[in-house]
Design an enzyme around this catalytic site. Structure first.
Site, PDB file in Angstrom:
ATOM      1  N   GLU A 137       0.823  -1.211   0.000  1.00 63.09           N
ATOM      2  CA  GLU A 137       0.000   0.000   0.000  1.00 63.09           C
ATOM      3  C   GLU A 137       0.853   1.256   0.000  1.00 63.09           C
ATOM      4  O   GLU A 137       0.640   2.170  -0.804  1.00 63.09           O
ATOM      5  CB  GLU A 137      -0.932   0.014   1.216  1.00 63.09           C
TER       6      GLU A 137
ATOM      7  N   ASP B 198      -0.590  -4.917   3.364  1.00 61.28           N
ATOM      8  CA  ASP B 198      -1.184  -3.736   3.986  1.00 61.28           C
ATOM      9  C   ASP B 198      -0.575  -3.639   5.384  1.00 61.28           C
ATOM     10  O   ASP B 198      -0.895  -4.440   6.265  1.00 61.28           O
ATOM     11  CB  ASP B 198      -2.705  -3.868   4.070  1.00 61.28           C
TER      12      ASP B 198
ATOM     13  N   ILE C  82      -0.855  -1.453   7.885  1.00 62.80           N
ATOM     14  CA  ILE C  82      -1.859  -1.202   8.922  1.00 62.80           C
ATOM     15  C   ILE C  82      -3.192  -1.004   8.213  1.00 62.80           C
ATOM     16  O   ILE C  82      -3.448   0.064   7.651  1.00 62.80           O
ATOM     17  CB  ILE C  82      -1.556   0.035   9.790  1.00 62.80           C
ATOM     18  N   ASP C  83      -4.018  -2.003   8.234  1.00 64.00           N
ATOM     19  CA  ASP C  83      -5.356  -1.840   7.697  1.00 64.00           C
ATOM     20  C   ASP C  83      -6.248  -1.344   8.831  1.00 64.00           C
ATOM     21  O   ASP C  83      -6.385  -2.011   9.854  1.00 64.00           O
ATOM     22  CB  ASP C  83      -5.894  -3.163   7.152  1.00 64.00           C
TER      23      ASP C  83
ATOM     24  N   THR D 248      -5.944   2.300   9.643  1.00 65.81           N
ATOM     25  CA  THR D 248      -5.075   3.314  10.249  1.00 65.81           C
ATOM     26  C   THR D 248      -5.870   4.340  11.045  1.00 65.81           C
ATOM     27  O   THR D 248      -5.430   4.797  12.104  1.00 65.81           O
ATOM     28  CB  THR D 248      -4.231   4.020   9.167  1.00 65.81           C
TER      29      THR D 248
ATOM     30  N   ASP E 201      -6.279  -4.589   0.598  1.00 63.78           N
ATOM     31  CA  ASP E 201      -7.403  -4.626   1.535  1.00 63.78           C
ATOM     32  C   ASP E 201      -8.071  -5.994   1.597  1.00 63.78           C
ATOM     33  O   ASP E 201      -8.739  -6.310   2.588  1.00 63.78           O
ATOM     34  CB  ASP E 201      -8.470  -3.597   1.143  1.00 63.78           C
TER      35      ASP E 201
END
Length: 279
Positions: free
Chosen positions: A69, A90, A92-93, A95, A219
């Protein structure tokens, strides 16, 4: 790629993900930035975790490719998905949850081979939830095999609808028309703020259905595998025969029967929206 090779990949990456989770738990006093859209947040931890994961995996598997990402945002371009082994990351999905100390954010990694997701790892360190799956071998939460709820009737469904995406003008009417038709048919609506955890919670049976349109590969790569390996069903909401992880618009449900009910209602909602927009 053999099952034993995939297991070796899994065993190598899980400790890396757990170590990355420690960074999230220790995080404090960090600067919050935005990307192209004011509500799309990023922190130094997003960048640091992604850079570290790519570096460590590349040292071990130098021929593998990566789609991340933050690296995609920095280059303003998403790499093409090829048939080569590709790690989709990802860091930190969720954030926005992370910066507000809401314990619903996670590190997500999916591995594709021949453009198919074959392995997934998701770790929410705040709740010590480690989800993982190898294609064809089931889905696990902290080493315990999990299954979807098995629900078949929409009237009893706990539905997670990622309404924050309706901030995008191009998606707003699509979301709101569908919500108008669905809200009276489901048991309840949730919006967790983390796409990958939404998929994980369908896989473990805490949520019966989850929908989101307008996302990115990072995601959904790992979570889409989880839902299927836990006995659930995932479909593309635009009419394509299957979900495209590079352009994901999806509905994930506990069962195919539940998916059919949601899609029938959404077809009516979409037709109403299109007719009104044409007036």
């Amino acid at each position: 790629m053999s099952a034993s090779e995939l297991r070796c990949f899994m065993d190598f990456v899980i400790p890396l993900v757990r170590n990355a989770g420690k960074l999230l738990l220790e995080a404090k006093n960090f600067k919050i930035e935005t990307k192209d859209e004011s509500w799309d947040l990023v922190t130094i931890y997003d960048r640091k975790i992604e850079e570290t994961l790519i570096l460590k995996i590349k040292e071990k598997y130098p021929q593998h490719k990566f789609i991340g990402e933050e690296s995609s945002a920095a280059e303003n371009s998403i790499p093409e998905l090829t048939e080569e082994p590709t790690w989709i990351i990802d860091p930190i999905d969720g954030t926005a949850n992370f910066v507000r100390r809401i314990p619903l954010s996670a590190i997500s990694i999916g591995l594709t081979i021949n453009k198919q997701v074959v392995l997934g790892i998701v770790y929410n360190p705040h709740l010590n939830e480690l989800f993982h799956s190898i294609k064809g071998q089931g889905c696990f939460l902290n080493e315990e095999r999990i299954q979807t709820s098995g629900l078949k009737d929409i009237n009893g469904a706990c539905f997670n609808y990622e309404l924050s995406l309706a901030r995008r003008e191009l998606l707003r009417n699509l979301y709101l028309y569908r919500l108008k038709h669905l809200i009276g048919r489901t048991e309840g609506i949730r919006s967790l703020g983390s796409a990958v955890l939404g998929l994980c919670y369908v896989a473990k049976g805490a949520i019966d259905a989850y929908q989101c349109d307008g996302l990115y590969a990072w995601d959904v790569a790992a979570g889409s595998l989880f839902v299927q390996e836990a006995g659930g069903f995932i479909c593309d909401t635009t009419g394509k025969p299957e979900i495209d992880i590079m352009n994901p618009n999806f509905l994930a449900t506990a069962t195919k029967e539940l998916s059919d009910q949601f899609m029938a209602i959404e077809k009516i909602a979409d037709e109403e929206r299109i007719n009104n927009e044409l007036k």
